[in-house]
Design an enzyme around this catalytic site. Structure first.
Site, PDB file in Angstrom:
ATOM      1  N   GLN A 299       0.819  -1.217   0.000  1.00  0.00           N
ATOM      2  CA  GLN A 299       0.000   0.000   0.000  1.00  0.00           C
ATOM      3  C   GLN A 299       0.857   1.274   0.000  1.00  0.00           C
ATOM      4  O   GLN A 299       0.413   2.340   0.420  1.00  0.00           O
ATOM      5  CB  GLN A 299      -0.941  -0.004   1.207  1.00  0.00           C
ATOM      6  CG  GLN A 299      -2.083  -0.992   1.091  1.00  0.00           C
ATOM      7  CD  GLN A 299      -2.999  -0.696  -0.092  1.00  0.00           C
ATOM      8  OE1 GLN A 299      -3.179   0.442  -0.483  1.00  0.00           O
ATOM      9  NE2 GLN A 299      -3.585  -1.749  -0.663  1.00  0.00           N
ATOM     10  N   SER A 300       2.052   1.177  -0.526  1.00  0.00           N
ATOM     11  CA  SER A 300       2.985   2.305  -0.529  1.00  0.00           C
ATOM     12  C   SER A 300       2.458   3.487  -1.334  1.00  0.00           C
ATOM     13  O   SER A 300       2.166   3.371  -2.529  1.00  0.00           O
ATOM     14  CB  SER A 300       4.329   1.849  -1.114  1.00  0.00           C
ATOM     15  OG  SER A 300       5.152   2.948  -1.407  1.00  0.00           O
ATOM     16  N   ASN A 301       2.384   4.641  -0.692  1.00  0.00           N
ATOM     17  CA  ASN A 301       2.047   5.879  -1.399  1.00  0.00           C
ATOM     18  C   ASN A 301       3.185   6.278  -2.333  1.00  0.00           C
ATOM     19  O   ASN A 301       2.952   6.802  -3.430  1.00  0.00           O
ATOM     20  CB  ASN A 301       1.780   7.006  -0.395  1.00  0.00           C
ATOM     21  CG  ASN A 301       0.611   6.713   0.497  1.00  0.00           C
ATOM     22  OD1 ASN A 301      -0.489   6.441   0.038  1.00  0.00           O
ATOM     23  ND2 ASN A 301       0.838   6.764   1.810  1.00  0.00           N
TER      24      ASN A 301
ATOM     25  N   ALA B 239       5.238   4.283  -3.912  1.00  0.00           N
ATOM     26  CA  ALA B 239       5.200   3.441  -5.111  1.00  0.00           C
ATOM     27  C   ALA B 239       4.128   3.937  -6.068  1.00  0.00           C
ATOM     28  O   ALA B 239       4.360   4.039  -7.290  1.00  0.00           O
ATOM     29  CB  ALA B 239       4.943   1.985  -4.715  1.00  0.00           C
TER      30      ALA B 239
END
Length: 331
Positions: free
Chosen positions: A82-84, A86
């Site tokens: 859930q990386s912002n 990325a």
């Protein structure tokens, strides 16, 4: 593999966001926390424009600028599913006509929700590395870059969270914006994840005016922030001068705490502003705790930096369940 780790003084950023982001008053939230009507402001770095917005856009202007200068045609980065960072790396690649590859830990069994939905829409390729720790994830990303080079691509490895001396330059600029927008600011409160956001603000505003709220992304963020600041200033800042709260981590990075639930609810119901459960929600919980213990006091101007991350809320099962259970039915 191209590198973004070049001398900051030799770089120029690529344009990805909309600047300056606005500063808005939070009078109803201030009153709920026991502050004066004009004591609390918010810096809207959730409104940076690209790919759903968020603080990572400022960092990517510099790290992607370095990648382009090195001749890259593919952006590779790492992060949690859930990386912002990325998601916004994929958005930057789409904006600039580049390929993007996101290297995640674990296996391909994550729910296709939140940021992962946007990663797909933005055209990113996702590699599930099976990694269980940061060292293994970094090695997997290096291997992906090597395979891309064998295929004839020119990949650039964008650092985890965009956090490097180059990426931190984006928040040096943010601090300069804030100094012009709020000349009397006393304290800036910001989430502390991979370190460069806080480091850039410390480099431009000084350590006494920046309060970082640790989110648990790093085992020990203090030396990381201090090292990043040292690369930005002619004289290093002693780590003991950094203002870092470590009381909002709870059971660990990604865990939803009662304090964060309260921060999400109070901010939404007093100001109509939505925070995320991992970063800005923890930062607001830290601000609230700082008011309670007297570290932030009435009569002084405090600015809360909203770092974005809203898509991640919809990929966070505990936060979604909390929101669903908060629905007020009937009259």
């Amino acid at each position: 593999m191209k590198t973004t780790e070049v001398a900051p003084s030799s770089l120029s950023p690529v344009s990805l966001g909309t600047w300056p982001t606005p500063v808005e008053p939070l009078p109803r939230l201030a009153a709920a926390l026991g502050l004066g009507e004009h004591d609390l402001l918010i810096k809207r770095d959730d409104l940076t424009g690209l790919g759903g917005g968020g603080n990572k856009v400022r960092k990517l202007e510099w790290t992607v600028g370095a990648a382009l200068a090195a001749g890259a045609d593919t952006l590779v980065t790492t992060g949690a599913p859930q990386s912002n960072h990325a998601r916004l790396t994929a958005a930057a690649a789409a904006r600039l006509g580049l390929r993007s590859v996101l290297v995640f830990p674990g296996a391909d069994d994550a729910s296709r929700s939140g940021n992962l939905v946007l990663d797909g829409l933005l055209g990113a390729r996702v590699v599930w590395s099976g990694a269980t720790d940061r060292k293994t994830l970094d090695a997997a990303a290096a291997d992906v870059c090597a395979r891309l080079e064998e295929q004839g691509a020119s990949p650039a490895l964008i650092p985890f969270g965009g956090s490097s001396p180059v990426g931190a330059l984006g928040y040096v600029r943010c601090g300069e914006e804030l100094a012009e927008q709020v000349p009397d600011l006393d304290t800036v409160v910001v989430a502390l994840g991979s370190g460069a956001t806080m480091a850039g603000l410390v480099a431009s505003l000084g350590p006494d005016r920046v309060l970082g709220v640790d989110t648990g992304a790093l085992d020990d963020p203090t030396p990381v922030v201090a090292a990043l600041v040292a690369d930005l200033l002619p004289e290093p800042v002693r780590s003991e001068r950094l203002r870092i709260r470590v009381d909002q981590i709870g059971a660990g990075y990604g865990a939803l705490t009662e304090q964060v639930e309260s921060a999400l609810t109070v901010t939404a119901r007093t100001e109509g502003i939505i925070l995320d459960p991992v970063y800005s929600g923890r930062a607001m919980a830290g601000l609230m705790a700082a008011v309670r213990d007297g570290d932030i006091r009435p009569g002084r101007t405090t600015v809360f930096v909203h770092t974005g991350g809203l898509p991640g809320l919809f990929g966070h099962p505990a936060a979604v369940a909390y929101g669903e259970n908060s629905v007020i039915n009937g009259l």
